[in-house]
Design a protein around this motif. Structure first.
Motif, PDB file in Angstrom:
ATOM      1  N   HIS A   1      -4.067   1.888   9.803  1.00  0.00           N
ATOM      2  CA  HIS A   1      -4.710   0.895   8.932  1.00  0.00           C
ATOM      3  C   HIS A   1      -6.142   1.312   8.605  1.00  0.00           C
ATOM      4  CE1 HIS A   1      -1.697  -2.068  10.890  1.00  0.00           C
ATOM      5  NE2 HIS A   1      -1.160  -1.447   9.865  1.00  0.00           N
TER       6      HIS A   1
ATOM      7  N   GLU B   1      -6.005   3.923   6.019  1.00  0.00           N
ATOM      8  CA  GLU B   1      -5.658   3.327   4.723  1.00  0.00           C
ATOM      9  C   GLU B   1      -6.892   2.676   4.091  1.00  0.00           C
ATOM     10  OE1 GLU B   1      -2.469   0.480   4.799  1.00  0.00           O
ATOM     11  OE2 GLU B   1      -2.261   0.552   2.633  1.00  0.00           O
ATOM     12  N   ARG B   2      -7.663   1.970   4.930  1.00  0.00           N
ATOM     13  CA  ARG B   2      -8.902   1.361   4.418  1.00  0.00           C
ATOM     14  C   ARG B   2      -9.840   2.424   3.874  1.00  0.00           C
ATOM     15  NH1 ARG B   2      -9.077  -1.713   8.992  1.00  0.00           N
ATOM     16  NH2 ARG B   2     -10.833  -0.585   9.880  1.00  0.00           N
TER      17      ARG B   2
ATOM     18  N   GLU C   1       5.722  -4.941  10.441  1.00  0.00           N
ATOM     19  CA  GLU C   1       5.541  -3.515  10.763  1.00  0.00           C
ATOM     20  C   GLU C   1       5.862  -3.257  12.240  1.00  0.00           C
ATOM     21  OE1 GLU C   1       1.630  -1.923   9.981  1.00  0.00           O
ATOM     22  OE2 GLU C   1       2.494   0.031   9.535  1.00  0.00           O
TER      23      GLU C   1
ATOM     24  N   ARG D   1      -7.931  -6.807   6.195  1.00  0.00           N
ATOM     25  CA  ARG D   1      -8.564  -5.651   5.592  1.00  0.00           C
ATOM     26  C   ARG D   1      -7.651  -4.440   5.621  1.00  0.00           C
ATOM     27  NH1 ARG D   1     -13.856  -5.383   4.587  1.00  0.00           N
ATOM     28  NH2 ARG D   1     -15.116  -7.159   5.125  1.00  0.00           N
ATOM     29  N   ARG D   2      -6.533  -4.524   6.338  1.00  0.00           N
ATOM     30  CA  ARG D   2      -5.830  -3.281   6.617  1.00  0.00           C
ATOM     31  C   ARG D   2      -4.413  -3.214   6.058  1.00  0.00           C
ATOM     32  NH1 ARG D   2      -3.198  -4.739  10.533  1.00  0.00           N
ATOM     33  NH2 ARG D   2      -3.528  -6.785  11.322  1.00  0.00           N
ATOM     34  N   LEU D   3      -4.053  -4.191   5.258  1.00  0.00           N
ATOM     35  CA  LEU D   3      -2.682  -4.178   4.785  1.00  0.00           C
ATOM     36  C   LEU D   3      -2.525  -3.531   3.421  1.00  0.00           C
ATOM     37  CD1 LEU D   3      -1.536  -7.597   6.144  1.00  0.00           C
ATOM     38  CD2 LEU D   3      -0.991  -5.345   6.999  1.00  0.00           C
TER      39      LEU D   3
ATOM     40  N   ALA E   1      -5.924  -3.984  19.950  1.00  0.00           N
ATOM     41  CA  ALA E   1      -5.976  -2.737  19.177  1.00  0.00           C
ATOM     42  C   ALA E   1      -5.887  -3.008  17.675  1.00  0.00           C
ATOM     43  CB  ALA E   1      -4.837  -1.815  19.595  1.00  0.00           C
ATOM     44  N   THR E   2      -5.234  -4.097  17.335  1.00  0.00           N
ATOM     45  CA  THR E   2      -5.012  -4.389  15.917  1.00  0.00           C
ATOM     46  C   THR E   2      -6.301  -4.767  15.199  1.00  0.00           C
ATOM     47  OG1 THR E   2      -2.751  -5.063  16.342  1.00  0.00           O
ATOM     48  CG2 THR E   2      -3.722  -5.841  14.310  1.00  0.00           C
TER      49      THR E   2
ATOM     50  N   TYR F   1      -0.814   2.099  15.000  1.00  0.00           N
ATOM     51  CA  TYR F   1      -0.870   1.239  13.806  1.00  0.00           C
ATOM     52  C   TYR F   1      -2.305   0.942  13.372  1.00  0.00           C
ATOM     53  CZ  TYR F   1       4.144   0.717  14.415  1.00  0.00           C
ATOM     54  OH  TYR F   1       5.494   0.974  14.532  1.00  0.00           O
ATOM     55  N   PRO F   2      -3.179   0.518  14.304  1.00  0.00           N
ATOM     56  CA  PRO F   2      -4.566   0.268  13.871  1.00  0.00           C
ATOM     57  C   PRO F   2      -5.229   1.526  13.300  1.00  0.00           C
ATOM     58  CG  PRO F   2      -4.187  -0.665  16.037  1.00  0.00           C
ATOM     59  CD  PRO F   2      -2.979   0.146  15.714  1.00  0.00           C
TER      60      PRO F   2
ATOM     61  N   GLU G   1      -2.641  -2.253  -0.607  1.00  0.00           N
ATOM     62  CA  GLU G   1      -1.810  -2.605  -1.755  1.00  0.00           C
ATOM     63  C   GLU G   1      -2.085  -4.004  -2.282  1.00  0.00           C
ATOM     64  OE1 GLU G   1       2.026  -0.079  -2.352  1.00  0.00           O
ATOM     65  OE2 GLU G   1       2.350  -1.967  -1.353  1.00  0.00           O
TER      66      GLU G   1
ATOM     67  N   GLY H   1      -0.233   2.908   1.984  1.00  0.00           N
ATOM     68  CA  GLY H   1       0.961   2.293   2.559  1.00  0.00           C
ATOM     69  C   GLY H   1       1.787   1.606   1.490  1.00  0.00           C
ATOM     70  N   SER H   2       3.104   1.592   1.684  1.00  0.00           N
ATOM     71  CA  SER H   2       3.954   0.842   0.754  1.00  0.00           C
ATOM     72  C   SER H   2       5.146   0.275   1.523  1.00  0.00           C
ATOM     73  CB  SER H   2       4.438   1.740  -0.385  1.00  0.00           C
ATOM     74  OG  SER H   2       5.164   2.819   0.135  1.00  0.00           O
TER      75      SER H   2
ATOM     76  N   TYR I   1       3.694   5.378   5.009  1.00  0.00           N
ATOM     77  CA  TYR I   1       2.371   5.860   4.605  1.00  0.00           C
ATOM     78  C   TYR I   1       2.490   7.263   4.000  1.00  0.00           C
ATOM     79  CZ  TYR I   1       0.835   1.986   7.486  1.00  0.00           C
ATOM     80  OH  TYR I   1       0.652   0.733   8.008  1.00  0.00           O
TER      81      TYR I   1
ATOM     82  N   ASP J   1       9.678  -3.423  12.858  1.00  0.00           N
ATOM     83  CA  ASP J   1      10.352  -2.191  12.433  1.00  0.00           C
ATOM     84  C   ASP J   1      10.139  -1.088  13.478  1.00  0.00           C
ATOM     85  OD1 ASP J   1      11.730  -0.467  10.581  1.00  0.00           O
ATOM     86  OD2 ASP J   1       9.783   0.428  10.117  1.00  0.00           O
TER      87      ASP J   1
ATOM     88  N   HIS K   1       6.910   6.306   8.341  1.00  0.00           N
ATOM     89  CA  HIS K   1       6.482   4.999   8.831  1.00  0.00           C
ATOM     90  C   HIS K   1       5.768   5.183  10.171  1.00  0.00           C
ATOM     91  CE1 HIS K   1       9.870   4.830  11.703  1.00  0.00           C
ATOM     92  NE2 HIS K   1      10.598   5.349  10.712  1.00  0.00           N
ATOM     93  N   GLY K   2       5.138   4.105  10.646  1.00  0.00           N
ATOM     94  CA  GLY K   2       4.266   4.202  11.821  1.00  0.00           C
ATOM     95  C   GLY K   2       4.919   4.822  13.038  1.00  0.00           C
TER      96      GLY K   2
ATOM     97  N   ARG L   1       6.911  -0.361   6.497  1.00  0.00           N
ATOM     98  CA  ARG L   1       5.718   0.125   5.816  1.00  0.00           C
ATOM     99  C   ARG L   1       5.613   1.626   6.058  1.00  0.00           C
ATOM    100  NH1 ARG L   1       2.012  -2.103   2.975  1.00  0.00           N
ATOM    101  NH2 ARG L   1      -0.120  -1.354   2.860  1.00  0.00           N
TER     102      ARG L   1
END
Lengths: 164, 112
Positions: free
Chosen positions: B52, B55-56, A39, A84-86, A78-79, B48-49, A88, B62-63, B75, A42, B24-25, B73
């Motif tokens: 995520h 999404e949680r 990610e 837990r966050r991916l 930050a990540t 990004y966080p 699908e 996301g796909s 969203y 990209d 995307h992000g 990815r």
């Protein structure tokens, strides 16, 4: 959209080095890190394309994109927690291995406890018929295995909990 | 624009960028920057966080796809995300109307 395949080795290496620095500091299993790295790659390529469209050279655009994302340590901070966050089902799939290991560990504990119970029952019923030396060795080995397998199963279940 | 001013509204703003379809992000980050006239230029690492986390929470989904030979990815809003965004829009309208009334350059009601 901006940012195609990177053919310049210098740019490829710069991006690869940055992503490697991030990946190396990320916590969690390798499988979960792949999603984060893909990610980020990209996003970096998109940012690079944007800077290039504004007139930067490919190398300058790459440096600007990396600066925009920030130092690897900041990205890692930050990540936060992986897995837990991916979404699908990624976490669920990644959790299959620790789940299987935990089941195997618990099965070993159960088998050993059964063995020890049978041995103990026989020892109480007819103490004279047992050859004690191998029984004691087997019992000690089983107890050790129970302790280690129990501990391993707990660790596996904890790992699983972070992934699902 | 101070980061702490934006902080409480970041989730709603991220959801809003997905109103017209998946992104995307980096496109989300750029949509916020361009849509705000450059005022909300978030550090990319924080986007990004935040995605995520949404999404949680089941607000976005996301796909993965492959674009230009690399994995991407994207969203999209979920039904829960659309409801949350609608609620956030309503409460923002109420809040901003009240604040505009209070901070506006006009006489206050007479003291009692």
């Amino acid at each position: 959209m901006a940012g195609g395949n990177v053919s310049d080795p210098a740019i490829r290496d710069t991006v690869a080095d940055y992503l490697a620095a991030v990946t190396a500091q990320l916590p969690g299993p390798a499988a979960a890190r792949v999603g984060v790295t893909d990610e980020l790659r990209d996003g970096l390529m998109e940012a690079r394309g944007l800077h290039q469209a504004r007139g930067c050279s490919p190398l300058e655009a790459t440096a600007a994109a990396i600066a925009e994302f920030g130092p690897p340590a900041s990205v890692v901070a930050a990540t936060g927690r992986l897995g837990r966050r991916l979404g699908e089902g990624f976490g669920r799939r990644a959790a299959l291995a620790p789940t299987a290991a935990a089941v195997a560990g618990l099965a070993a504990v159960l088998a050993d406890l059964t063995l020890l119970a049978i041995l103990g029952g026989q020892a109480l019923a007819s103490p004279g018929s047992l050859v004690w030396a191998p029984v004691i060795v087997a019992a000690c080995a089983s107890l050790t295995r129970v302790l280690l397998a129990g501990r391993a199963a707990r660790r596996c279940l904890a790992t699983r909990a972070t992934l699902t | 624009m101070r980061a702490e001013v934006l902080k409480g509204h970041l989730d709603a703003l991220l959801l809003a960028t997905l109103t017209d379809g998946p992104r995307h992000g980096y496109a989300i980050k750029e949509a916020l920057r361009l849509g705000s006239g450059g005022r909300f230029d978030l550090p990319t690492g924080t986007v990004y966080p935040a995605l995520h986390r949404l999404e949680r929470a089941g607000l976005i989904r996301g796909s993965w796809s492959t674009v230009n030979g690399r994995r991407r990815r994207s969203y999209a809003l979920t039904a829960a995300g659309r409801r949350t965004l609608s609620d956030e829009r309503s409460s923002w309208r109420e809040f901003s109307t009240a604040v505009t009334a209070l901070l506006g350059d006009r006489p206050w009601p007479a003291a009692t």
